[in-house]
Design a protein around this motif. Structure first.
Motif, mmCIF file in Angstrom:
data_model
loop_
_atom_site.group_PDB
_atom_site.id
_atom_site.type_symbol
_atom_site.label_atom_id
_atom_site.label_comp_id
_atom_site.label_asym_id
_atom_site.label_seq_id
_atom_site.Cartn_x
_atom_site.Cartn_y
_atom_site.Cartn_z
ATOM 1 N N ILE A 188 6.744 -2.089 -1.685
ATOM 2 C CA ILE A 188 5.294 -1.901 -1.597
ATOM 3 C C ILE A 188 4.625 -2.874 -2.566
ATOM 4 O O ILE A 188 4.934 -2.892 -3.762
ATOM 5 C CB ILE A 188 4.908 -0.450 -1.953
ATOM 6 C CG1 ILE A 188 5.426 0.527 -0.894
ATOM 7 C CG2 ILE A 188 3.396 -0.315 -2.144
ATOM 8 C CD1 ILE A 188 4.690 0.493 0.423
ATOM 9 N N ALA A 189 3.729 -3.696 -2.040
ATOM 10 C CA ALA A 189 3.002 -4.665 -2.872
ATOM 11 C C ALA A 189 1.760 -3.996 -3.455
ATOM 12 O O ALA A 189 0.971 -3.395 -2.720
ATOM 13 C CB ALA A 189 2.613 -5.882 -2.052
ATOM 14 N N MET A 190 1.586 -4.087 -4.749
ATOM 15 C CA MET A 190 0.495 -3.382 -5.420
ATOM 16 C C MET A 190 -0.876 -3.866 -4.942
ATOM 17 O O MET A 190 -1.844 -3.100 -4.926
ATOM 18 C CB MET A 190 0.602 -3.544 -6.936
ATOM 19 C CG MET A 190 1.812 -2.850 -7.550
ATOM 20 S SD MET A 190 1.793 -1.031 -7.381
ATOM 21 C CE MET A 190 3.040 -0.784 -6.107
ATOM 22 N N ASP A 191 -0.977 -5.132 -4.558
ATOM 23 C CA ASP A 191 -2.278 -5.671 -4.167
ATOM 24 C C ASP A 191 -2.495 -5.692 -2.656
ATOM 25 O O ASP A 191 -3.515 -6.193 -2.170
ATOM 26 C CB ASP A 191 -2.461 -7.079 -4.724
ATOM 27 C CG ASP A 191 -1.377 -8.052 -4.242
ATOM 28 O OD1 ASP A 191 -0.411 -7.597 -3.594
ATOM 29 O OD2 ASP A 191 -1.497 -9.262 -4.535
ATOM 30 N N THR A 231 -4.531 0.757 -1.417
ATOM 31 C CA THR A 231 -3.714 -0.329 -1.921
ATOM 32 C C THR A 231 -2.377 0.224 -2.408
ATOM 33 O O THR A 231 -2.237 1.435 -2.649
ATOM 34 C CB THR A 231 -4.400 -1.056 -3.079
ATOM 35 O OG1 THR A 231 -4.540 -0.142 -4.176
ATOM 36 C CG2 THR A 231 -5.767 -1.582 -2.658
ATOM 37 N N GLY A 232 -1.406 -0.661 -2.585
ATOM 38 C CA GLY A 232 -0.139 -0.230 -3.150
ATOM 39 C C GLY A 232 -0.317 0.405 -4.510
ATOM 40 O O GLY A 232 0.358 1.382 -4.856
ATOM 41 N N GLU A 233 -1.254 -0.126 -5.293
ATOM 42 C CA GLU A 233 -1.530 0.443 -6.613
ATOM 43 C C GLU A 233 -2.076 1.862 -6.499
ATOM 44 O O GLU A 233 -1.722 2.752 -7.277
ATOM 45 C CB GLU A 233 -2.515 -0.453 -7.369
ATOM 46 C CG GLU A 233 -2.760 -0.006 -8.795
ATOM 47 C CD GLU A 233 -3.638 -0.980 -9.567
ATOM 48 O OE1 GLU A 233 -3.895 -0.718 -10.757
ATOM 49 O OE2 GLU A 233 -4.047 -2.012 -8.984
ATOM 50 N N VAL A 263 -2.914 4.864 5.398
ATOM 51 C CA VAL A 263 -2.261 6.104 4.975
ATOM 52 C C VAL A 263 -2.948 7.297 5.630
ATOM 53 O O VAL A 263 -4.184 7.388 5.625
ATOM 54 C CB VAL A 263 -2.314 6.244 3.439
ATOM 55 C CG1 VAL A 263 -1.772 7.604 3.001
ATOM 56 C CG2 VAL A 263 -1.520 5.119 2.781
ATOM 57 N N THR A 264 -2.152 8.213 6.180
ATOM 58 C CA THR A 264 -2.686 9.424 6.797
ATOM 59 C C THR A 264 -2.389 10.640 5.928
ATOM 60 O O THR A 264 -1.253 10.820 5.465
ATOM 61 C CB THR A 264 -2.086 9.642 8.191
ATOM 62 O OG1 THR A 264 -2.543 8.604 9.065
ATOM 63 C CG2 THR A 264 -2.498 10.988 8.780
#
Length: 579
Positions: free
Chosen positions: A514-517, A459-461, A522-523
C-alpha cells in the motif's frame, strides 16, 4: 408530554416563557427594519396556522426497545407510530388551520418490519397519521426513481402515498424540468393558502447509487427555491414554506437543543443549512429541514436581514416540531413576528392509536413468512469471535460481500472493504433451522441495523491511520478489530507499543504494498463512514458513493455465491498477521 425548559430573557423587558424542547419565538434584533415591518395583521383578519413537522422517520413504525430519547438526563422510550399518531392528534385538537408536513427520508434504511415489504407499511402508516406533504430525501432514492414513483403512484393492491412527495430540484438532466411535483398548495377554508416547496439536498446524486438515478440531476437549493417562490407568488400565494432535506447542527448540543443567539447577535447553528437559509429568497417564511438527524428550532436571517425560523425534529419519529403562526388575510402572508416553534418528545405515556396498532400487527403476522424465506446455503458454522478484539470468519465474509457488491466502477469501484465487529450481531449456524439453509430472518439477525454501503477515497496514509484507530484511545478503552476483505493484509505486532503495533510497511493489497500517497477506494457501512466507533479518519473520506443497504447486499451476495450443492464455507483466518 413535553419537556419544559425556561429561556432567560435576552432583551430588556422580554417576558420569560415556559416552552417545550427547543422552543423558540421571534423578537427584534439587529437588522430588524423597525416599525412598519412586517405588516400588522389588521383587525378581524387574523388566522392561526399550525404546522406539525417530521423528518428522517426511516420506517420506524414499531415502538422498539432501541428507540429512546434523553429526557431530563434519563433515557426514556420514545417514538413508534402508535404513539406518534396520538401525539399528533392531541396537538391538532382545537386547531382549525393545521397541516402535517415532512422533510424527507421517511423511508429507506428502515427496520425489518418495513424493509421486508419494500417500505409499504411506512407509507400506509404515514397516510393514516395524517401527513399531507413531504419533500423527498436522499433515502427516497435508495432503490432508484422507479421505486420512488411506485410509492407515489401505487402499484396493484398498494395504493401508495396519499400525500405528494415534492422534489423541486430533482430534474431531468436534458430538460431541466422537475420529474416530481415541485410544490403543493394547502388550501384551507376561507381562501387561506400556504405553498410548500419540497427539495432534497443538492448533493443527493453523490450519495446514492447512480444506477437508480440515470438521467436525473439535483439542482442548487437556493436557486430552486427562488424559482418556485416566484411562481407561487405569481399565483397569489404569499405564505411559503420550504421543506428541505438538508440540515445543520445546534451550537450548544447539551442546551436542550435550543439555539443560542436568538436576539440577533449571532446564529445558533452550523452546517450547510446556514448558508442556504441566509441566501434563500425572503419570500420564504420558514424552512423545515432534516438529513442531519439533529433537533433544533433556530433563527437564521434571510437576505433582507429578517429573522426566519429553521427547524428539525431529530429522527425516527421520536420528536415532532410544532410551529404556530398568524396568517394575515389582507396580505395573504404569514406574519413573521408571530411565528413560534417547539419540538415535542413522542413519549409512550399516551394511549396507542388503534389504527396504527392494527396495521403493525397485520404486517408483523405476515413478516414471519418472509423471515422463513431461504436466501442462501452454508457448509458449516460461520461465526463471530469470542471478543471484538480479534479476526473472525463471519466478519471476513461480510467484508468480502461488501467488496463484491461495490467493486464494479458504477457501484463504487472499491478496492478494500472493512467491517466493524460490533455490527455483526449473530452467528450463522449450520444446524439452526433447516440444516445448511440460511433464512432471511437469520441473515437479518446478523446485520439488523439497516446501514447502507458507502464507498470513499482514502489515501494509504489514511488507511494506516484507520488501522491504528483500532487500538484503545482516550475516546475508547478497548481494542476493536476491523474485519478486512480478501486480498488486503497487514501485520499487527503486539510486542510493540502504541500505534507502532500496526506495522506500516506491512500493508498490502493483492500482494502489492500500500502506497501512503496513493488513493484507494474503500467501502464501509454508513455507521463507520461517519466516524462511528471512534474510527474518525473515515469521516475524512472523499468522493463518497452511497449504495444499497448492507443487508440487501449480503442477501444478494448469498444468492450469487451459494447453492444447495455448492454452499458457502467459512473464510479462513490470517488476513491479519498478529504476532
Amino acid at each position: 408530554m413535553r419537556r419544559k425548559r425556561h429561556l432567560a430573557a435576552l432583551t430588556a423587558g422580554l417576558t420569560v416563557t415556559t416552552l417545550a424542547v427547543g422552543a423558540w419565538s421571534w423578537f427584534p434584533g439587529p437588522g430588524w427594519p423597525g416599525e412598519g415591518w412586517p405588516p400588522g395583521p389588521g383587525h378581524g383578519r387574523e388566522v392561526d396556522l399550525q404546522l406539525l413537522a417530521l423528518n428522517d422517520f426511516h420506517g420506524n413504525i414499531e415502538a422498539g426497545d432501541g428507540l429512546t430519547y434523553e429526557l431530563d438526563g434519563e433515557e426514556v422510550p420514545a417514538g413508534g407510530a402508535e404513539y406518534l399518531a396520538t401525539h399528533l392528534d392531541q396537538a391538532r385538537e382545537g386547531e382549525r388551520f393545521s397541516t402535517t408536513v415532512a422533510a424527507g427520508d421517511l423511508i429507506g434504511a428502515s427496520p425489518f418490519l418495513s424493509a421486508a415489504f419494500g417500505d409499504e407499511p411506512t407509507i400506509e402508516s404515514l397516510n393514516a397519521m395524517g401527513v399531507e406533504v413531504s419533500s423527498v430525501g436522499n433515502h427516497e432514492f435508495d432503490k432508484g426513481i422507479d421505486d420512488l414513483q411506485r410509492h407515489i403512484e401505487g402499484e396493484n393492491d398498494y395504493a401508495g402515498a396519499d400525500f405528494p412527495y415534492l422534489g423541486a430540484n430533482v430534474v431531468d438532466e436534458e430538460t431541466g424540468e422537475p420529474v416530481l411535483d415541485p410544490y403543493w398548495i394547502k388550501k384551507f377554508r376561507g381562501g387561506v393558502k400556504v405553498g410548500f416547496i419540497g427539495m432534497t439536498l443538492e448533493g443527493t446524486g453523490d450519495i446514492v447509487a447512480k444506477s437508480g438515478i440515470e438521467g436525473i440531476e439535483f439542482l442548487d437549493e437556493v436557486e430552486t427555491a427562488e424559482r418556485y417562490a416566484d411562481e407561487l407568488t405569481s399565483q397569489g400565494v404569499e405564505s411559503i414554506v420550504v421543506l428541505l432535506h438538508e440540515g445543520g447542527y445546534p451550537v450548544e448540543e447539551d442546551s436542550g437543543h435550543e439555539c443560542e443567539s436568538l436576539d440577533g447577535s449571532g446564529i445558533g447553528m452550523s452546517g450547510p443549512i446556514v448558508d442556504i437559509a441566509e441566501d434563500m429568497s425572503p419570500e420564504v417564511d420558514m424552512i423545515v429541514t432534516g438529513h442531519t438527524h439533529q433537533e433544533y428550532v433556530c433563527s437564521v436571517p434571510d437576505p433582507a436581514g429578517h429573522p426566519r425560523m429553521v427547524t428539525s425534529a431529530s429522527s425516527y419519529g421520536r420528536v415532532f416540531t410544532e410551529i404556530d403562526a398568524t396568517y394575515d388575510r389582507r396580505t395573504k402572508d404569514i406574519v413573521r413576528s408571530s411565528v413560534t416553534g417547539s419540538n415535542t418528545v413522542v413519549t409512550r405515556d399516551v394511549e396507542a392509536d388503534q389504527t396504527q396498532s392494527d396495521l403493525i400487527d397485520q404486517y408483523a403476522d405476515e413478516v414471519e413468512e418472509i423471515g422463513d424465506r431461504t436466501v442462501g446455503y452454508i457448509a458449516e458454522d460461520i461465526t463471530r469471535g469470542e471478543t471484538r478484539a480479534e479476526e473472525f470468519a463471519l466478519g471476513s465474509l461480510i467484508a468480502d460481500a461488501q467488496l463484491a457488491r461495490t467493486s464494479d466502477p458504477d457501484l463504487g469501484g472499491a478496492d478494500i472493504a472493512f467491517m466493524n465487529p460490533g455490527g455483526v450481531r449473530a452467528d450463522l449456524l449450520y444446524d439452526q433451522g433447516e440444516t445448511g439453509v440460511v433464512s432471511y430472518a437469520e441473515l437479518y439477525s446478523v446485520q439488523p441495523f439497516n446501514n447502507y454501503l458507502v464507498t470513499m477515497d482514502l489515501t494509504g496514509e489514511q488507511i494506516l491511520t484507520l488501522l491504528q484507530q483500532q487500538l484503545p484511545s482516550e475516546d475508547r478503552d478497548s481494542t476493536l478489530f476491523l474485519q478486512v476483505s480478501e486480498g488486503f493484509t497487514y501485520t499487527w505486532d503486539t510486542s510493540l507499543s502504541g500505534t507502532d503495533q500496526i506495522v506500516a510497511d506491512s500493508l498490502e493489497l493483492n500482494g502489492e504494498p500500500i502506497a501512503m500517497d496513493r488513493t484507494y477506494r474503500v467501502t464501509v457501512n454508513s455507521f463507520l463512514a461517519d466516524g462511528g466507533d471512534s474510527f474518525y479518519v473515515l469521516a475524512e473520506g472523499e468522493n463518497r458513493l452511497f449504495g444499497e443497504v448492507d443487508l440487501v447486499g449480503l442477501e444478494a451476495w448469498f444468492a450469487e455465491n451459494s447453492t444447495a450443492d455448492d454452499p458457502v464455507e467459512a473464510p479462513g483466518l490470517g488476513r491479519v498477521d498478529v504476532v
